[in-house]
Design a protein around this motif. Structure first.
Motif, PDB file in Angstrom:
ATOM      1  N   SER A  89       1.888  -4.153   1.528  1.00 12.56           N
ATOM      2  CA  SER A  89       2.430  -5.454   1.924  1.00 12.56           C
ATOM      3  C   SER A  89       1.706  -6.596   1.213  1.00 12.56           C
ATOM      4  O   SER A  89       2.305  -7.634   0.913  1.00 12.56           O
ATOM      5  CB  SER A  89       2.353  -5.628   3.440  1.00 12.56           C
ATOM      6  N   ASP A  90       0.404  -6.418   0.929  1.00  9.73           N
ATOM      7  CA  ASP A  90      -0.341  -7.433   0.178  1.00  9.73           C
ATOM      8  C   ASP A  90       0.179  -7.566  -1.246  1.00  9.73           C
ATOM      9  O   ASP A  90       0.195  -8.662  -1.816  1.00  9.73           O
ATOM     10  CB  ASP A  90      -1.833  -7.075   0.141  1.00  9.73           C
ATOM     11  N   LEU A  91       0.608  -6.439  -1.820  1.00 14.32           N
ATOM     12  CA  LEU A  91       1.041  -6.432  -3.217  1.00 14.32           C
ATOM     13  C   LEU A  91       2.505  -6.792  -3.396  1.00 14.32           C
ATOM     14  O   LEU A  91       2.895  -7.331  -4.438  1.00 14.32           O
ATOM     15  CB  LEU A  91       0.788  -5.045  -3.830  1.00 14.32           C
ATOM     16  N   GLU A  92       3.330  -6.485  -2.392  1.00 12.44           N
ATOM     17  CA  GLU A  92       4.770  -6.676  -2.528  1.00 12.44           C
ATOM     18  C   GLU A  92       5.316  -7.517  -1.376  1.00 12.44           C
ATOM     19  O   GLU A  92       5.335  -7.055  -0.231  1.00 12.44           O
ATOM     20  CB  GLU A  92       5.483  -5.325  -2.544  1.00 12.44           C
ATOM     21  N   PRO A  93       5.756  -8.727  -1.654  1.00 14.52           N
ATOM     22  CA  PRO A  93       6.265  -9.603  -0.593  1.00 14.52           C
ATOM     23  C   PRO A  93       7.422  -9.001   0.196  1.00 14.52           C
ATOM     24  O   PRO A  93       7.609  -9.328   1.374  1.00 14.52           O
ATOM     25  CB  PRO A  93       6.717 -10.851  -1.362  1.00 14.52           C
ATOM     26  N   ARG A  94       8.187  -8.122  -0.434  1.00 16.72           N
ATOM     27  CA  ARG A  94       9.345  -7.562   0.259  1.00 16.72           C
ATOM     28  C   ARG A  94       8.962  -6.509   1.298  1.00 16.72           C
ATOM     29  O   ARG A  94       9.801  -6.087   2.099  1.00 16.72           O
ATOM     30  CB  ARG A  94      10.321  -6.934  -0.743  1.00 16.72           C
ATOM     31  N   VAL A  95       7.705  -6.066   1.278  1.00 11.15           N
ATOM     32  CA  VAL A  95       7.249  -5.061   2.240  1.00 11.15           C
ATOM     33  C   VAL A  95       6.697  -5.761   3.469  1.00 11.15           C
ATOM     34  O   VAL A  95       5.694  -6.483   3.379  1.00 11.15           O
ATOM     35  CB  VAL A  95       6.177  -4.133   1.634  1.00 11.15           C
ATOM     36  N   ALA A  96       7.356  -5.591   4.600  1.00 11.89           N
ATOM     37  CA  ALA A  96       6.891  -6.216   5.836  1.00 11.89           C
ATOM     38  C   ALA A  96       5.523  -5.667   6.202  1.00 11.89           C
ATOM     39  O   ALA A  96       5.313  -4.452   6.216  1.00 11.89           O
ATOM     40  CB  ALA A  96       7.889  -5.943   6.962  1.00 11.89           C
ATOM     41  N   GLY A  97       4.595  -6.561   6.492  1.00 12.02           N
ATOM     42  CA  GLY A  97       3.232  -6.152   6.777  1.00 12.02           C
ATOM     43  C   GLY A  97       2.960  -5.944   8.249  1.00 12.02           C
ATOM     44  O   GLY A  97       3.798  -6.268   9.105  1.00 12.02           O
ATOM     45  N   PRO A  98       1.771  -5.449   8.564  1.00 13.68           N
ATOM     46  CA  PRO A  98       1.408  -5.182   9.959  1.00 13.68           C
ATOM     47  C   PRO A  98       0.759  -6.363  10.649  1.00 13.68           C
ATOM     48  O   PRO A  98       0.086  -6.197  11.662  1.00 13.68           O
ATOM     49  CB  PRO A  98       0.416  -4.024   9.816  1.00 13.68           C
ATOM     50  N   ALA A  99       0.943  -7.590  10.108  1.00 10.22           N
ATOM     51  CA  ALA A  99       0.211  -8.748  10.609  1.00 10.22           C
ATOM     52  C   ALA A  99       0.474  -9.009  12.088  1.00 10.22           C
ATOM     53  O   ALA A  99      -0.429  -9.371  12.840  1.00 10.22           O
ATOM     54  CB  ALA A  99       0.556  -9.984   9.790  1.00 10.22           C
ATOM     55  N   ALA A 100       1.715  -8.848  12.524  1.00 13.25           N
ATOM     56  CA  ALA A 100       2.031  -9.117  13.923  1.00 13.25           C
ATOM     57  C   ALA A 100       1.295  -8.132  14.819  1.00 13.25           C
ATOM     58  O   ALA A 100       1.436  -6.927  14.641  1.00 13.25           O
ATOM     59  CB  ALA A 100       3.534  -9.018  14.150  1.00 13.25           C
ATOM     60  N   TRP A 226     -20.081   7.208 -16.661  1.00 11.44           N
ATOM     61  CA  TRP A 226     -19.001   7.244 -15.669  1.00 11.44           C
ATOM     62  C   TRP A 226     -18.094   6.044 -15.910  1.00 11.44           C
ATOM     63  O   TRP A 226     -18.525   4.892 -15.847  1.00 11.44           O
ATOM     64  CB  TRP A 226     -19.596   7.189 -14.269  1.00 11.44           C
ATOM     65  N   THR A 227     -16.835   6.321 -16.204  1.00  9.91           N
ATOM     66  CA  THR A 227     -15.823   5.277 -16.350  1.00  9.91           C
ATOM     67  C   THR A 227     -14.793   5.432 -15.247  1.00  9.91           C
ATOM     68  O   THR A 227     -14.220   6.514 -15.077  1.00  9.91           O
ATOM     69  CB  THR A 227     -15.124   5.364 -17.724  1.00  9.91           C
ATOM     70  N   ASN A 228     -14.555   4.377 -14.516  1.00  6.67           N
ATOM     71  CA  ASN A 228     -13.573   4.364 -13.432  1.00  6.67           C
ATOM     72  C   ASN A 228     -12.418   3.458 -13.815  1.00  6.67           C
ATOM     73  O   ASN A 228     -12.627   2.302 -14.212  1.00  6.67           O
ATOM     74  CB  ASN A 228     -14.217   3.873 -12.134  1.00  6.67           C
ATOM     75  N   ILE A 229     -11.200   3.968 -13.706  1.00  9.66           N
ATOM     76  CA  ILE A 229     -10.018   3.231 -14.167  1.00  9.66           C
ATOM     77  C   ILE A 229      -9.020   3.121 -13.027  1.00  9.66           C
ATOM     78  O   ILE A 229      -8.702   4.108 -12.361  1.00  9.66           O
ATOM     79  CB  ILE A 229      -9.393   3.940 -15.387  1.00  9.66           C
ATOM     80  N   ALA A 230      -8.535   1.905 -12.784  1.00  9.08           N
ATOM     81  CA  ALA A 230      -7.610   1.672 -11.673  1.00  9.08           C
ATOM     82  C   ALA A 230      -6.527   0.675 -12.073  1.00  9.08           C
ATOM     83  O   ALA A 230      -6.767  -0.248 -12.850  1.00  9.08           O
ATOM     84  CB  ALA A 230      -8.361   1.159 -10.443  1.00  9.08           C
ATOM     85  N   ASP A 231      -5.344   0.894 -11.533  1.00 13.31           N
ATOM     86  CA  ASP A 231      -4.236  -0.058 -11.652  1.00 13.31           C
ATOM     87  C   ASP A 231      -4.294  -0.981 -10.436  1.00 13.31           C
ATOM     88  O   ASP A 231      -4.505  -0.520  -9.310  1.00 13.31           O
ATOM     89  CB  ASP A 231      -2.903   0.701 -11.688  1.00 13.31           C
ATOM     90  N   VAL A 232      -4.075  -2.273 -10.647  1.00 18.58           N
ATOM     91  CA  VAL A 232      -4.159  -3.225  -9.538  1.00 18.58           C
ATOM     92  C   VAL A 232      -3.148  -2.905  -8.443  1.00 18.58           C
ATOM     93  O   VAL A 232      -3.353  -3.209  -7.268  1.00 18.58           O
ATOM     94  CB  VAL A 232      -3.974  -4.668 -10.044  1.00 18.58           C
ATOM     95  N   GLY A 233      -2.034  -2.240  -8.810  1.00 21.36           N
ATOM     96  CA  GLY A 233      -1.004  -1.906  -7.836  1.00 21.36           C
ATOM     97  C   GLY A 233      -1.162  -0.542  -7.203  1.00 21.36           C
ATOM     98  O   GLY A 233      -0.285  -0.101  -6.452  1.00 21.36           O
TER      99      GLY A 233
END
Length: 289
Positions: A89-100, A226-233
């Motif tokens: 939900s933080d990454l995609e506005p269309r995904v309703a989050g658990p904020a409520a 040690w190399t660590n690789i990550a996609d922001v999404g």
């Protein structure tokens, strides 16, 4: 002769080492080529396969037994699904989050999470059963000592005196980290972690063996680089950087994998991954490149 050991992640229980290598090896070769690295023969690459340890036993019905929200266990399974939900939900506005705030029983809260995740690009096309099964494999790794030990043994037996680099993905990064601690006398090698959840607090980091102390984890003795690789999404790699918890010797890099942010193949074809593997195969001095 195994120069490169590959360690897969979750949801591979219906495959095998050769099946996975058929996917991983071309992507690995492409990443090396893009980084102008040396070619590695398929015979020099092995898959530390453990997926069969999670394969369900035979049963009387047809197909795979279904799982739904009521099957999700309190603790790791529930909390992991909720963290994936929050991250998506933080990454995609269309995904309703658990904020409520919701005073819901676990099955209802988890059902909300599964419904929301099904609308995310990250989990698009995955059934509820697959999402639950993925969380369950993480839970089983940390709570079933025999499973944990068997997985680490598979990894340890894949390492040879000729091994130069271990490339691990997803849950495999956790198993690889712990397995390398049990191999203090093996020749020095490079560790490349892709889409790693190692730094996820409360769910993963604090459960590692050896136990972290004062918010810092031990460095695996055989690891020279040690190399660590990550996609922001990548919602599995909730914490994108490992250096703050594992030491500033970890080189944290970001890549863009497109819509399938956690898929191992775009991770392997990334020039950054190819360069990290090439450095190990060429024997570049630590800290170069």
């Amino acid at each position: 002769m195994t120069r490169v050991v590959l360690v897969h992640g979750i949801a591979q229980e219906m495959k095998g080492p050769e099946t996975l290598l058929a996917d991983w090896y071309p992507a690995l070769s492409d990443g090396l080529a893009l980084a102008a690295g040396p070619r590695v023969a398929r015979d020099d690459v092995s898959m530390a396969f453990y997926g069969d340890l999670f394969r369900p036993a035979g049963h009387r019905g047809l197909g795979t037994p279904e799982l739904d929200a009521s099957d999700v266990q309190e603790g790791i399974e529930r909390d992991l699904l909720l963290q994936w939900w929050q991250s998506a939900s933080d990454l995609e506005p269309r995904v309703a989050g658990p904020a409520a705030p919701a005073r819901l029983r676990t099955p209802l809260l988890v059902q909300r999470a599964l419904n929301a995740l099904s609308h995310s690009s990250f989990f698009a096309g995955l059934s509820e059963r697959m999402m639950i099964s993925s969380a369950r494999q993480v839970r089983r790794y940390f709570t079933e000592p025999d499973v944990r030990m068997d997985i680490q043994d598979r990894i340890a037996r894949s390492v040879t005196p000729e091994t130069k680099v271990m490339v691990a993905h997803s849950l495999g990064t956790v198993a690889a980290y712990e397995a390398l601690h049990a191999l203090p006398d093996c020749p020095g090698l490079t560790l490349v972690t892709l889409g790693s959840p190692l730094a996820v607090r409360n769910l993963v980091f604090e459960r590692l063996l050896p136990r972290p102390s004062d918010g810092h984890a031990d460095w695996p003795t055989p690891v020279e680089r040690w190399t660590n690789i990550a996609d922001v999404g990548d919602v599995v790699a909730l914490a994108k950087e490992l250096a703050p918890l594992f030491g500033d010797r970890v080189r944290d890099l970001r890549v863009h994998n497109g819509a399938r942010a956690h898929d191992v193949r775009p991770y392997l074809t990334a020039r950054e991954t190819g360069r990290a593997i090439a450095e190990a195969l060429r024997g570049d001095a630590v800290g170069s490149g």
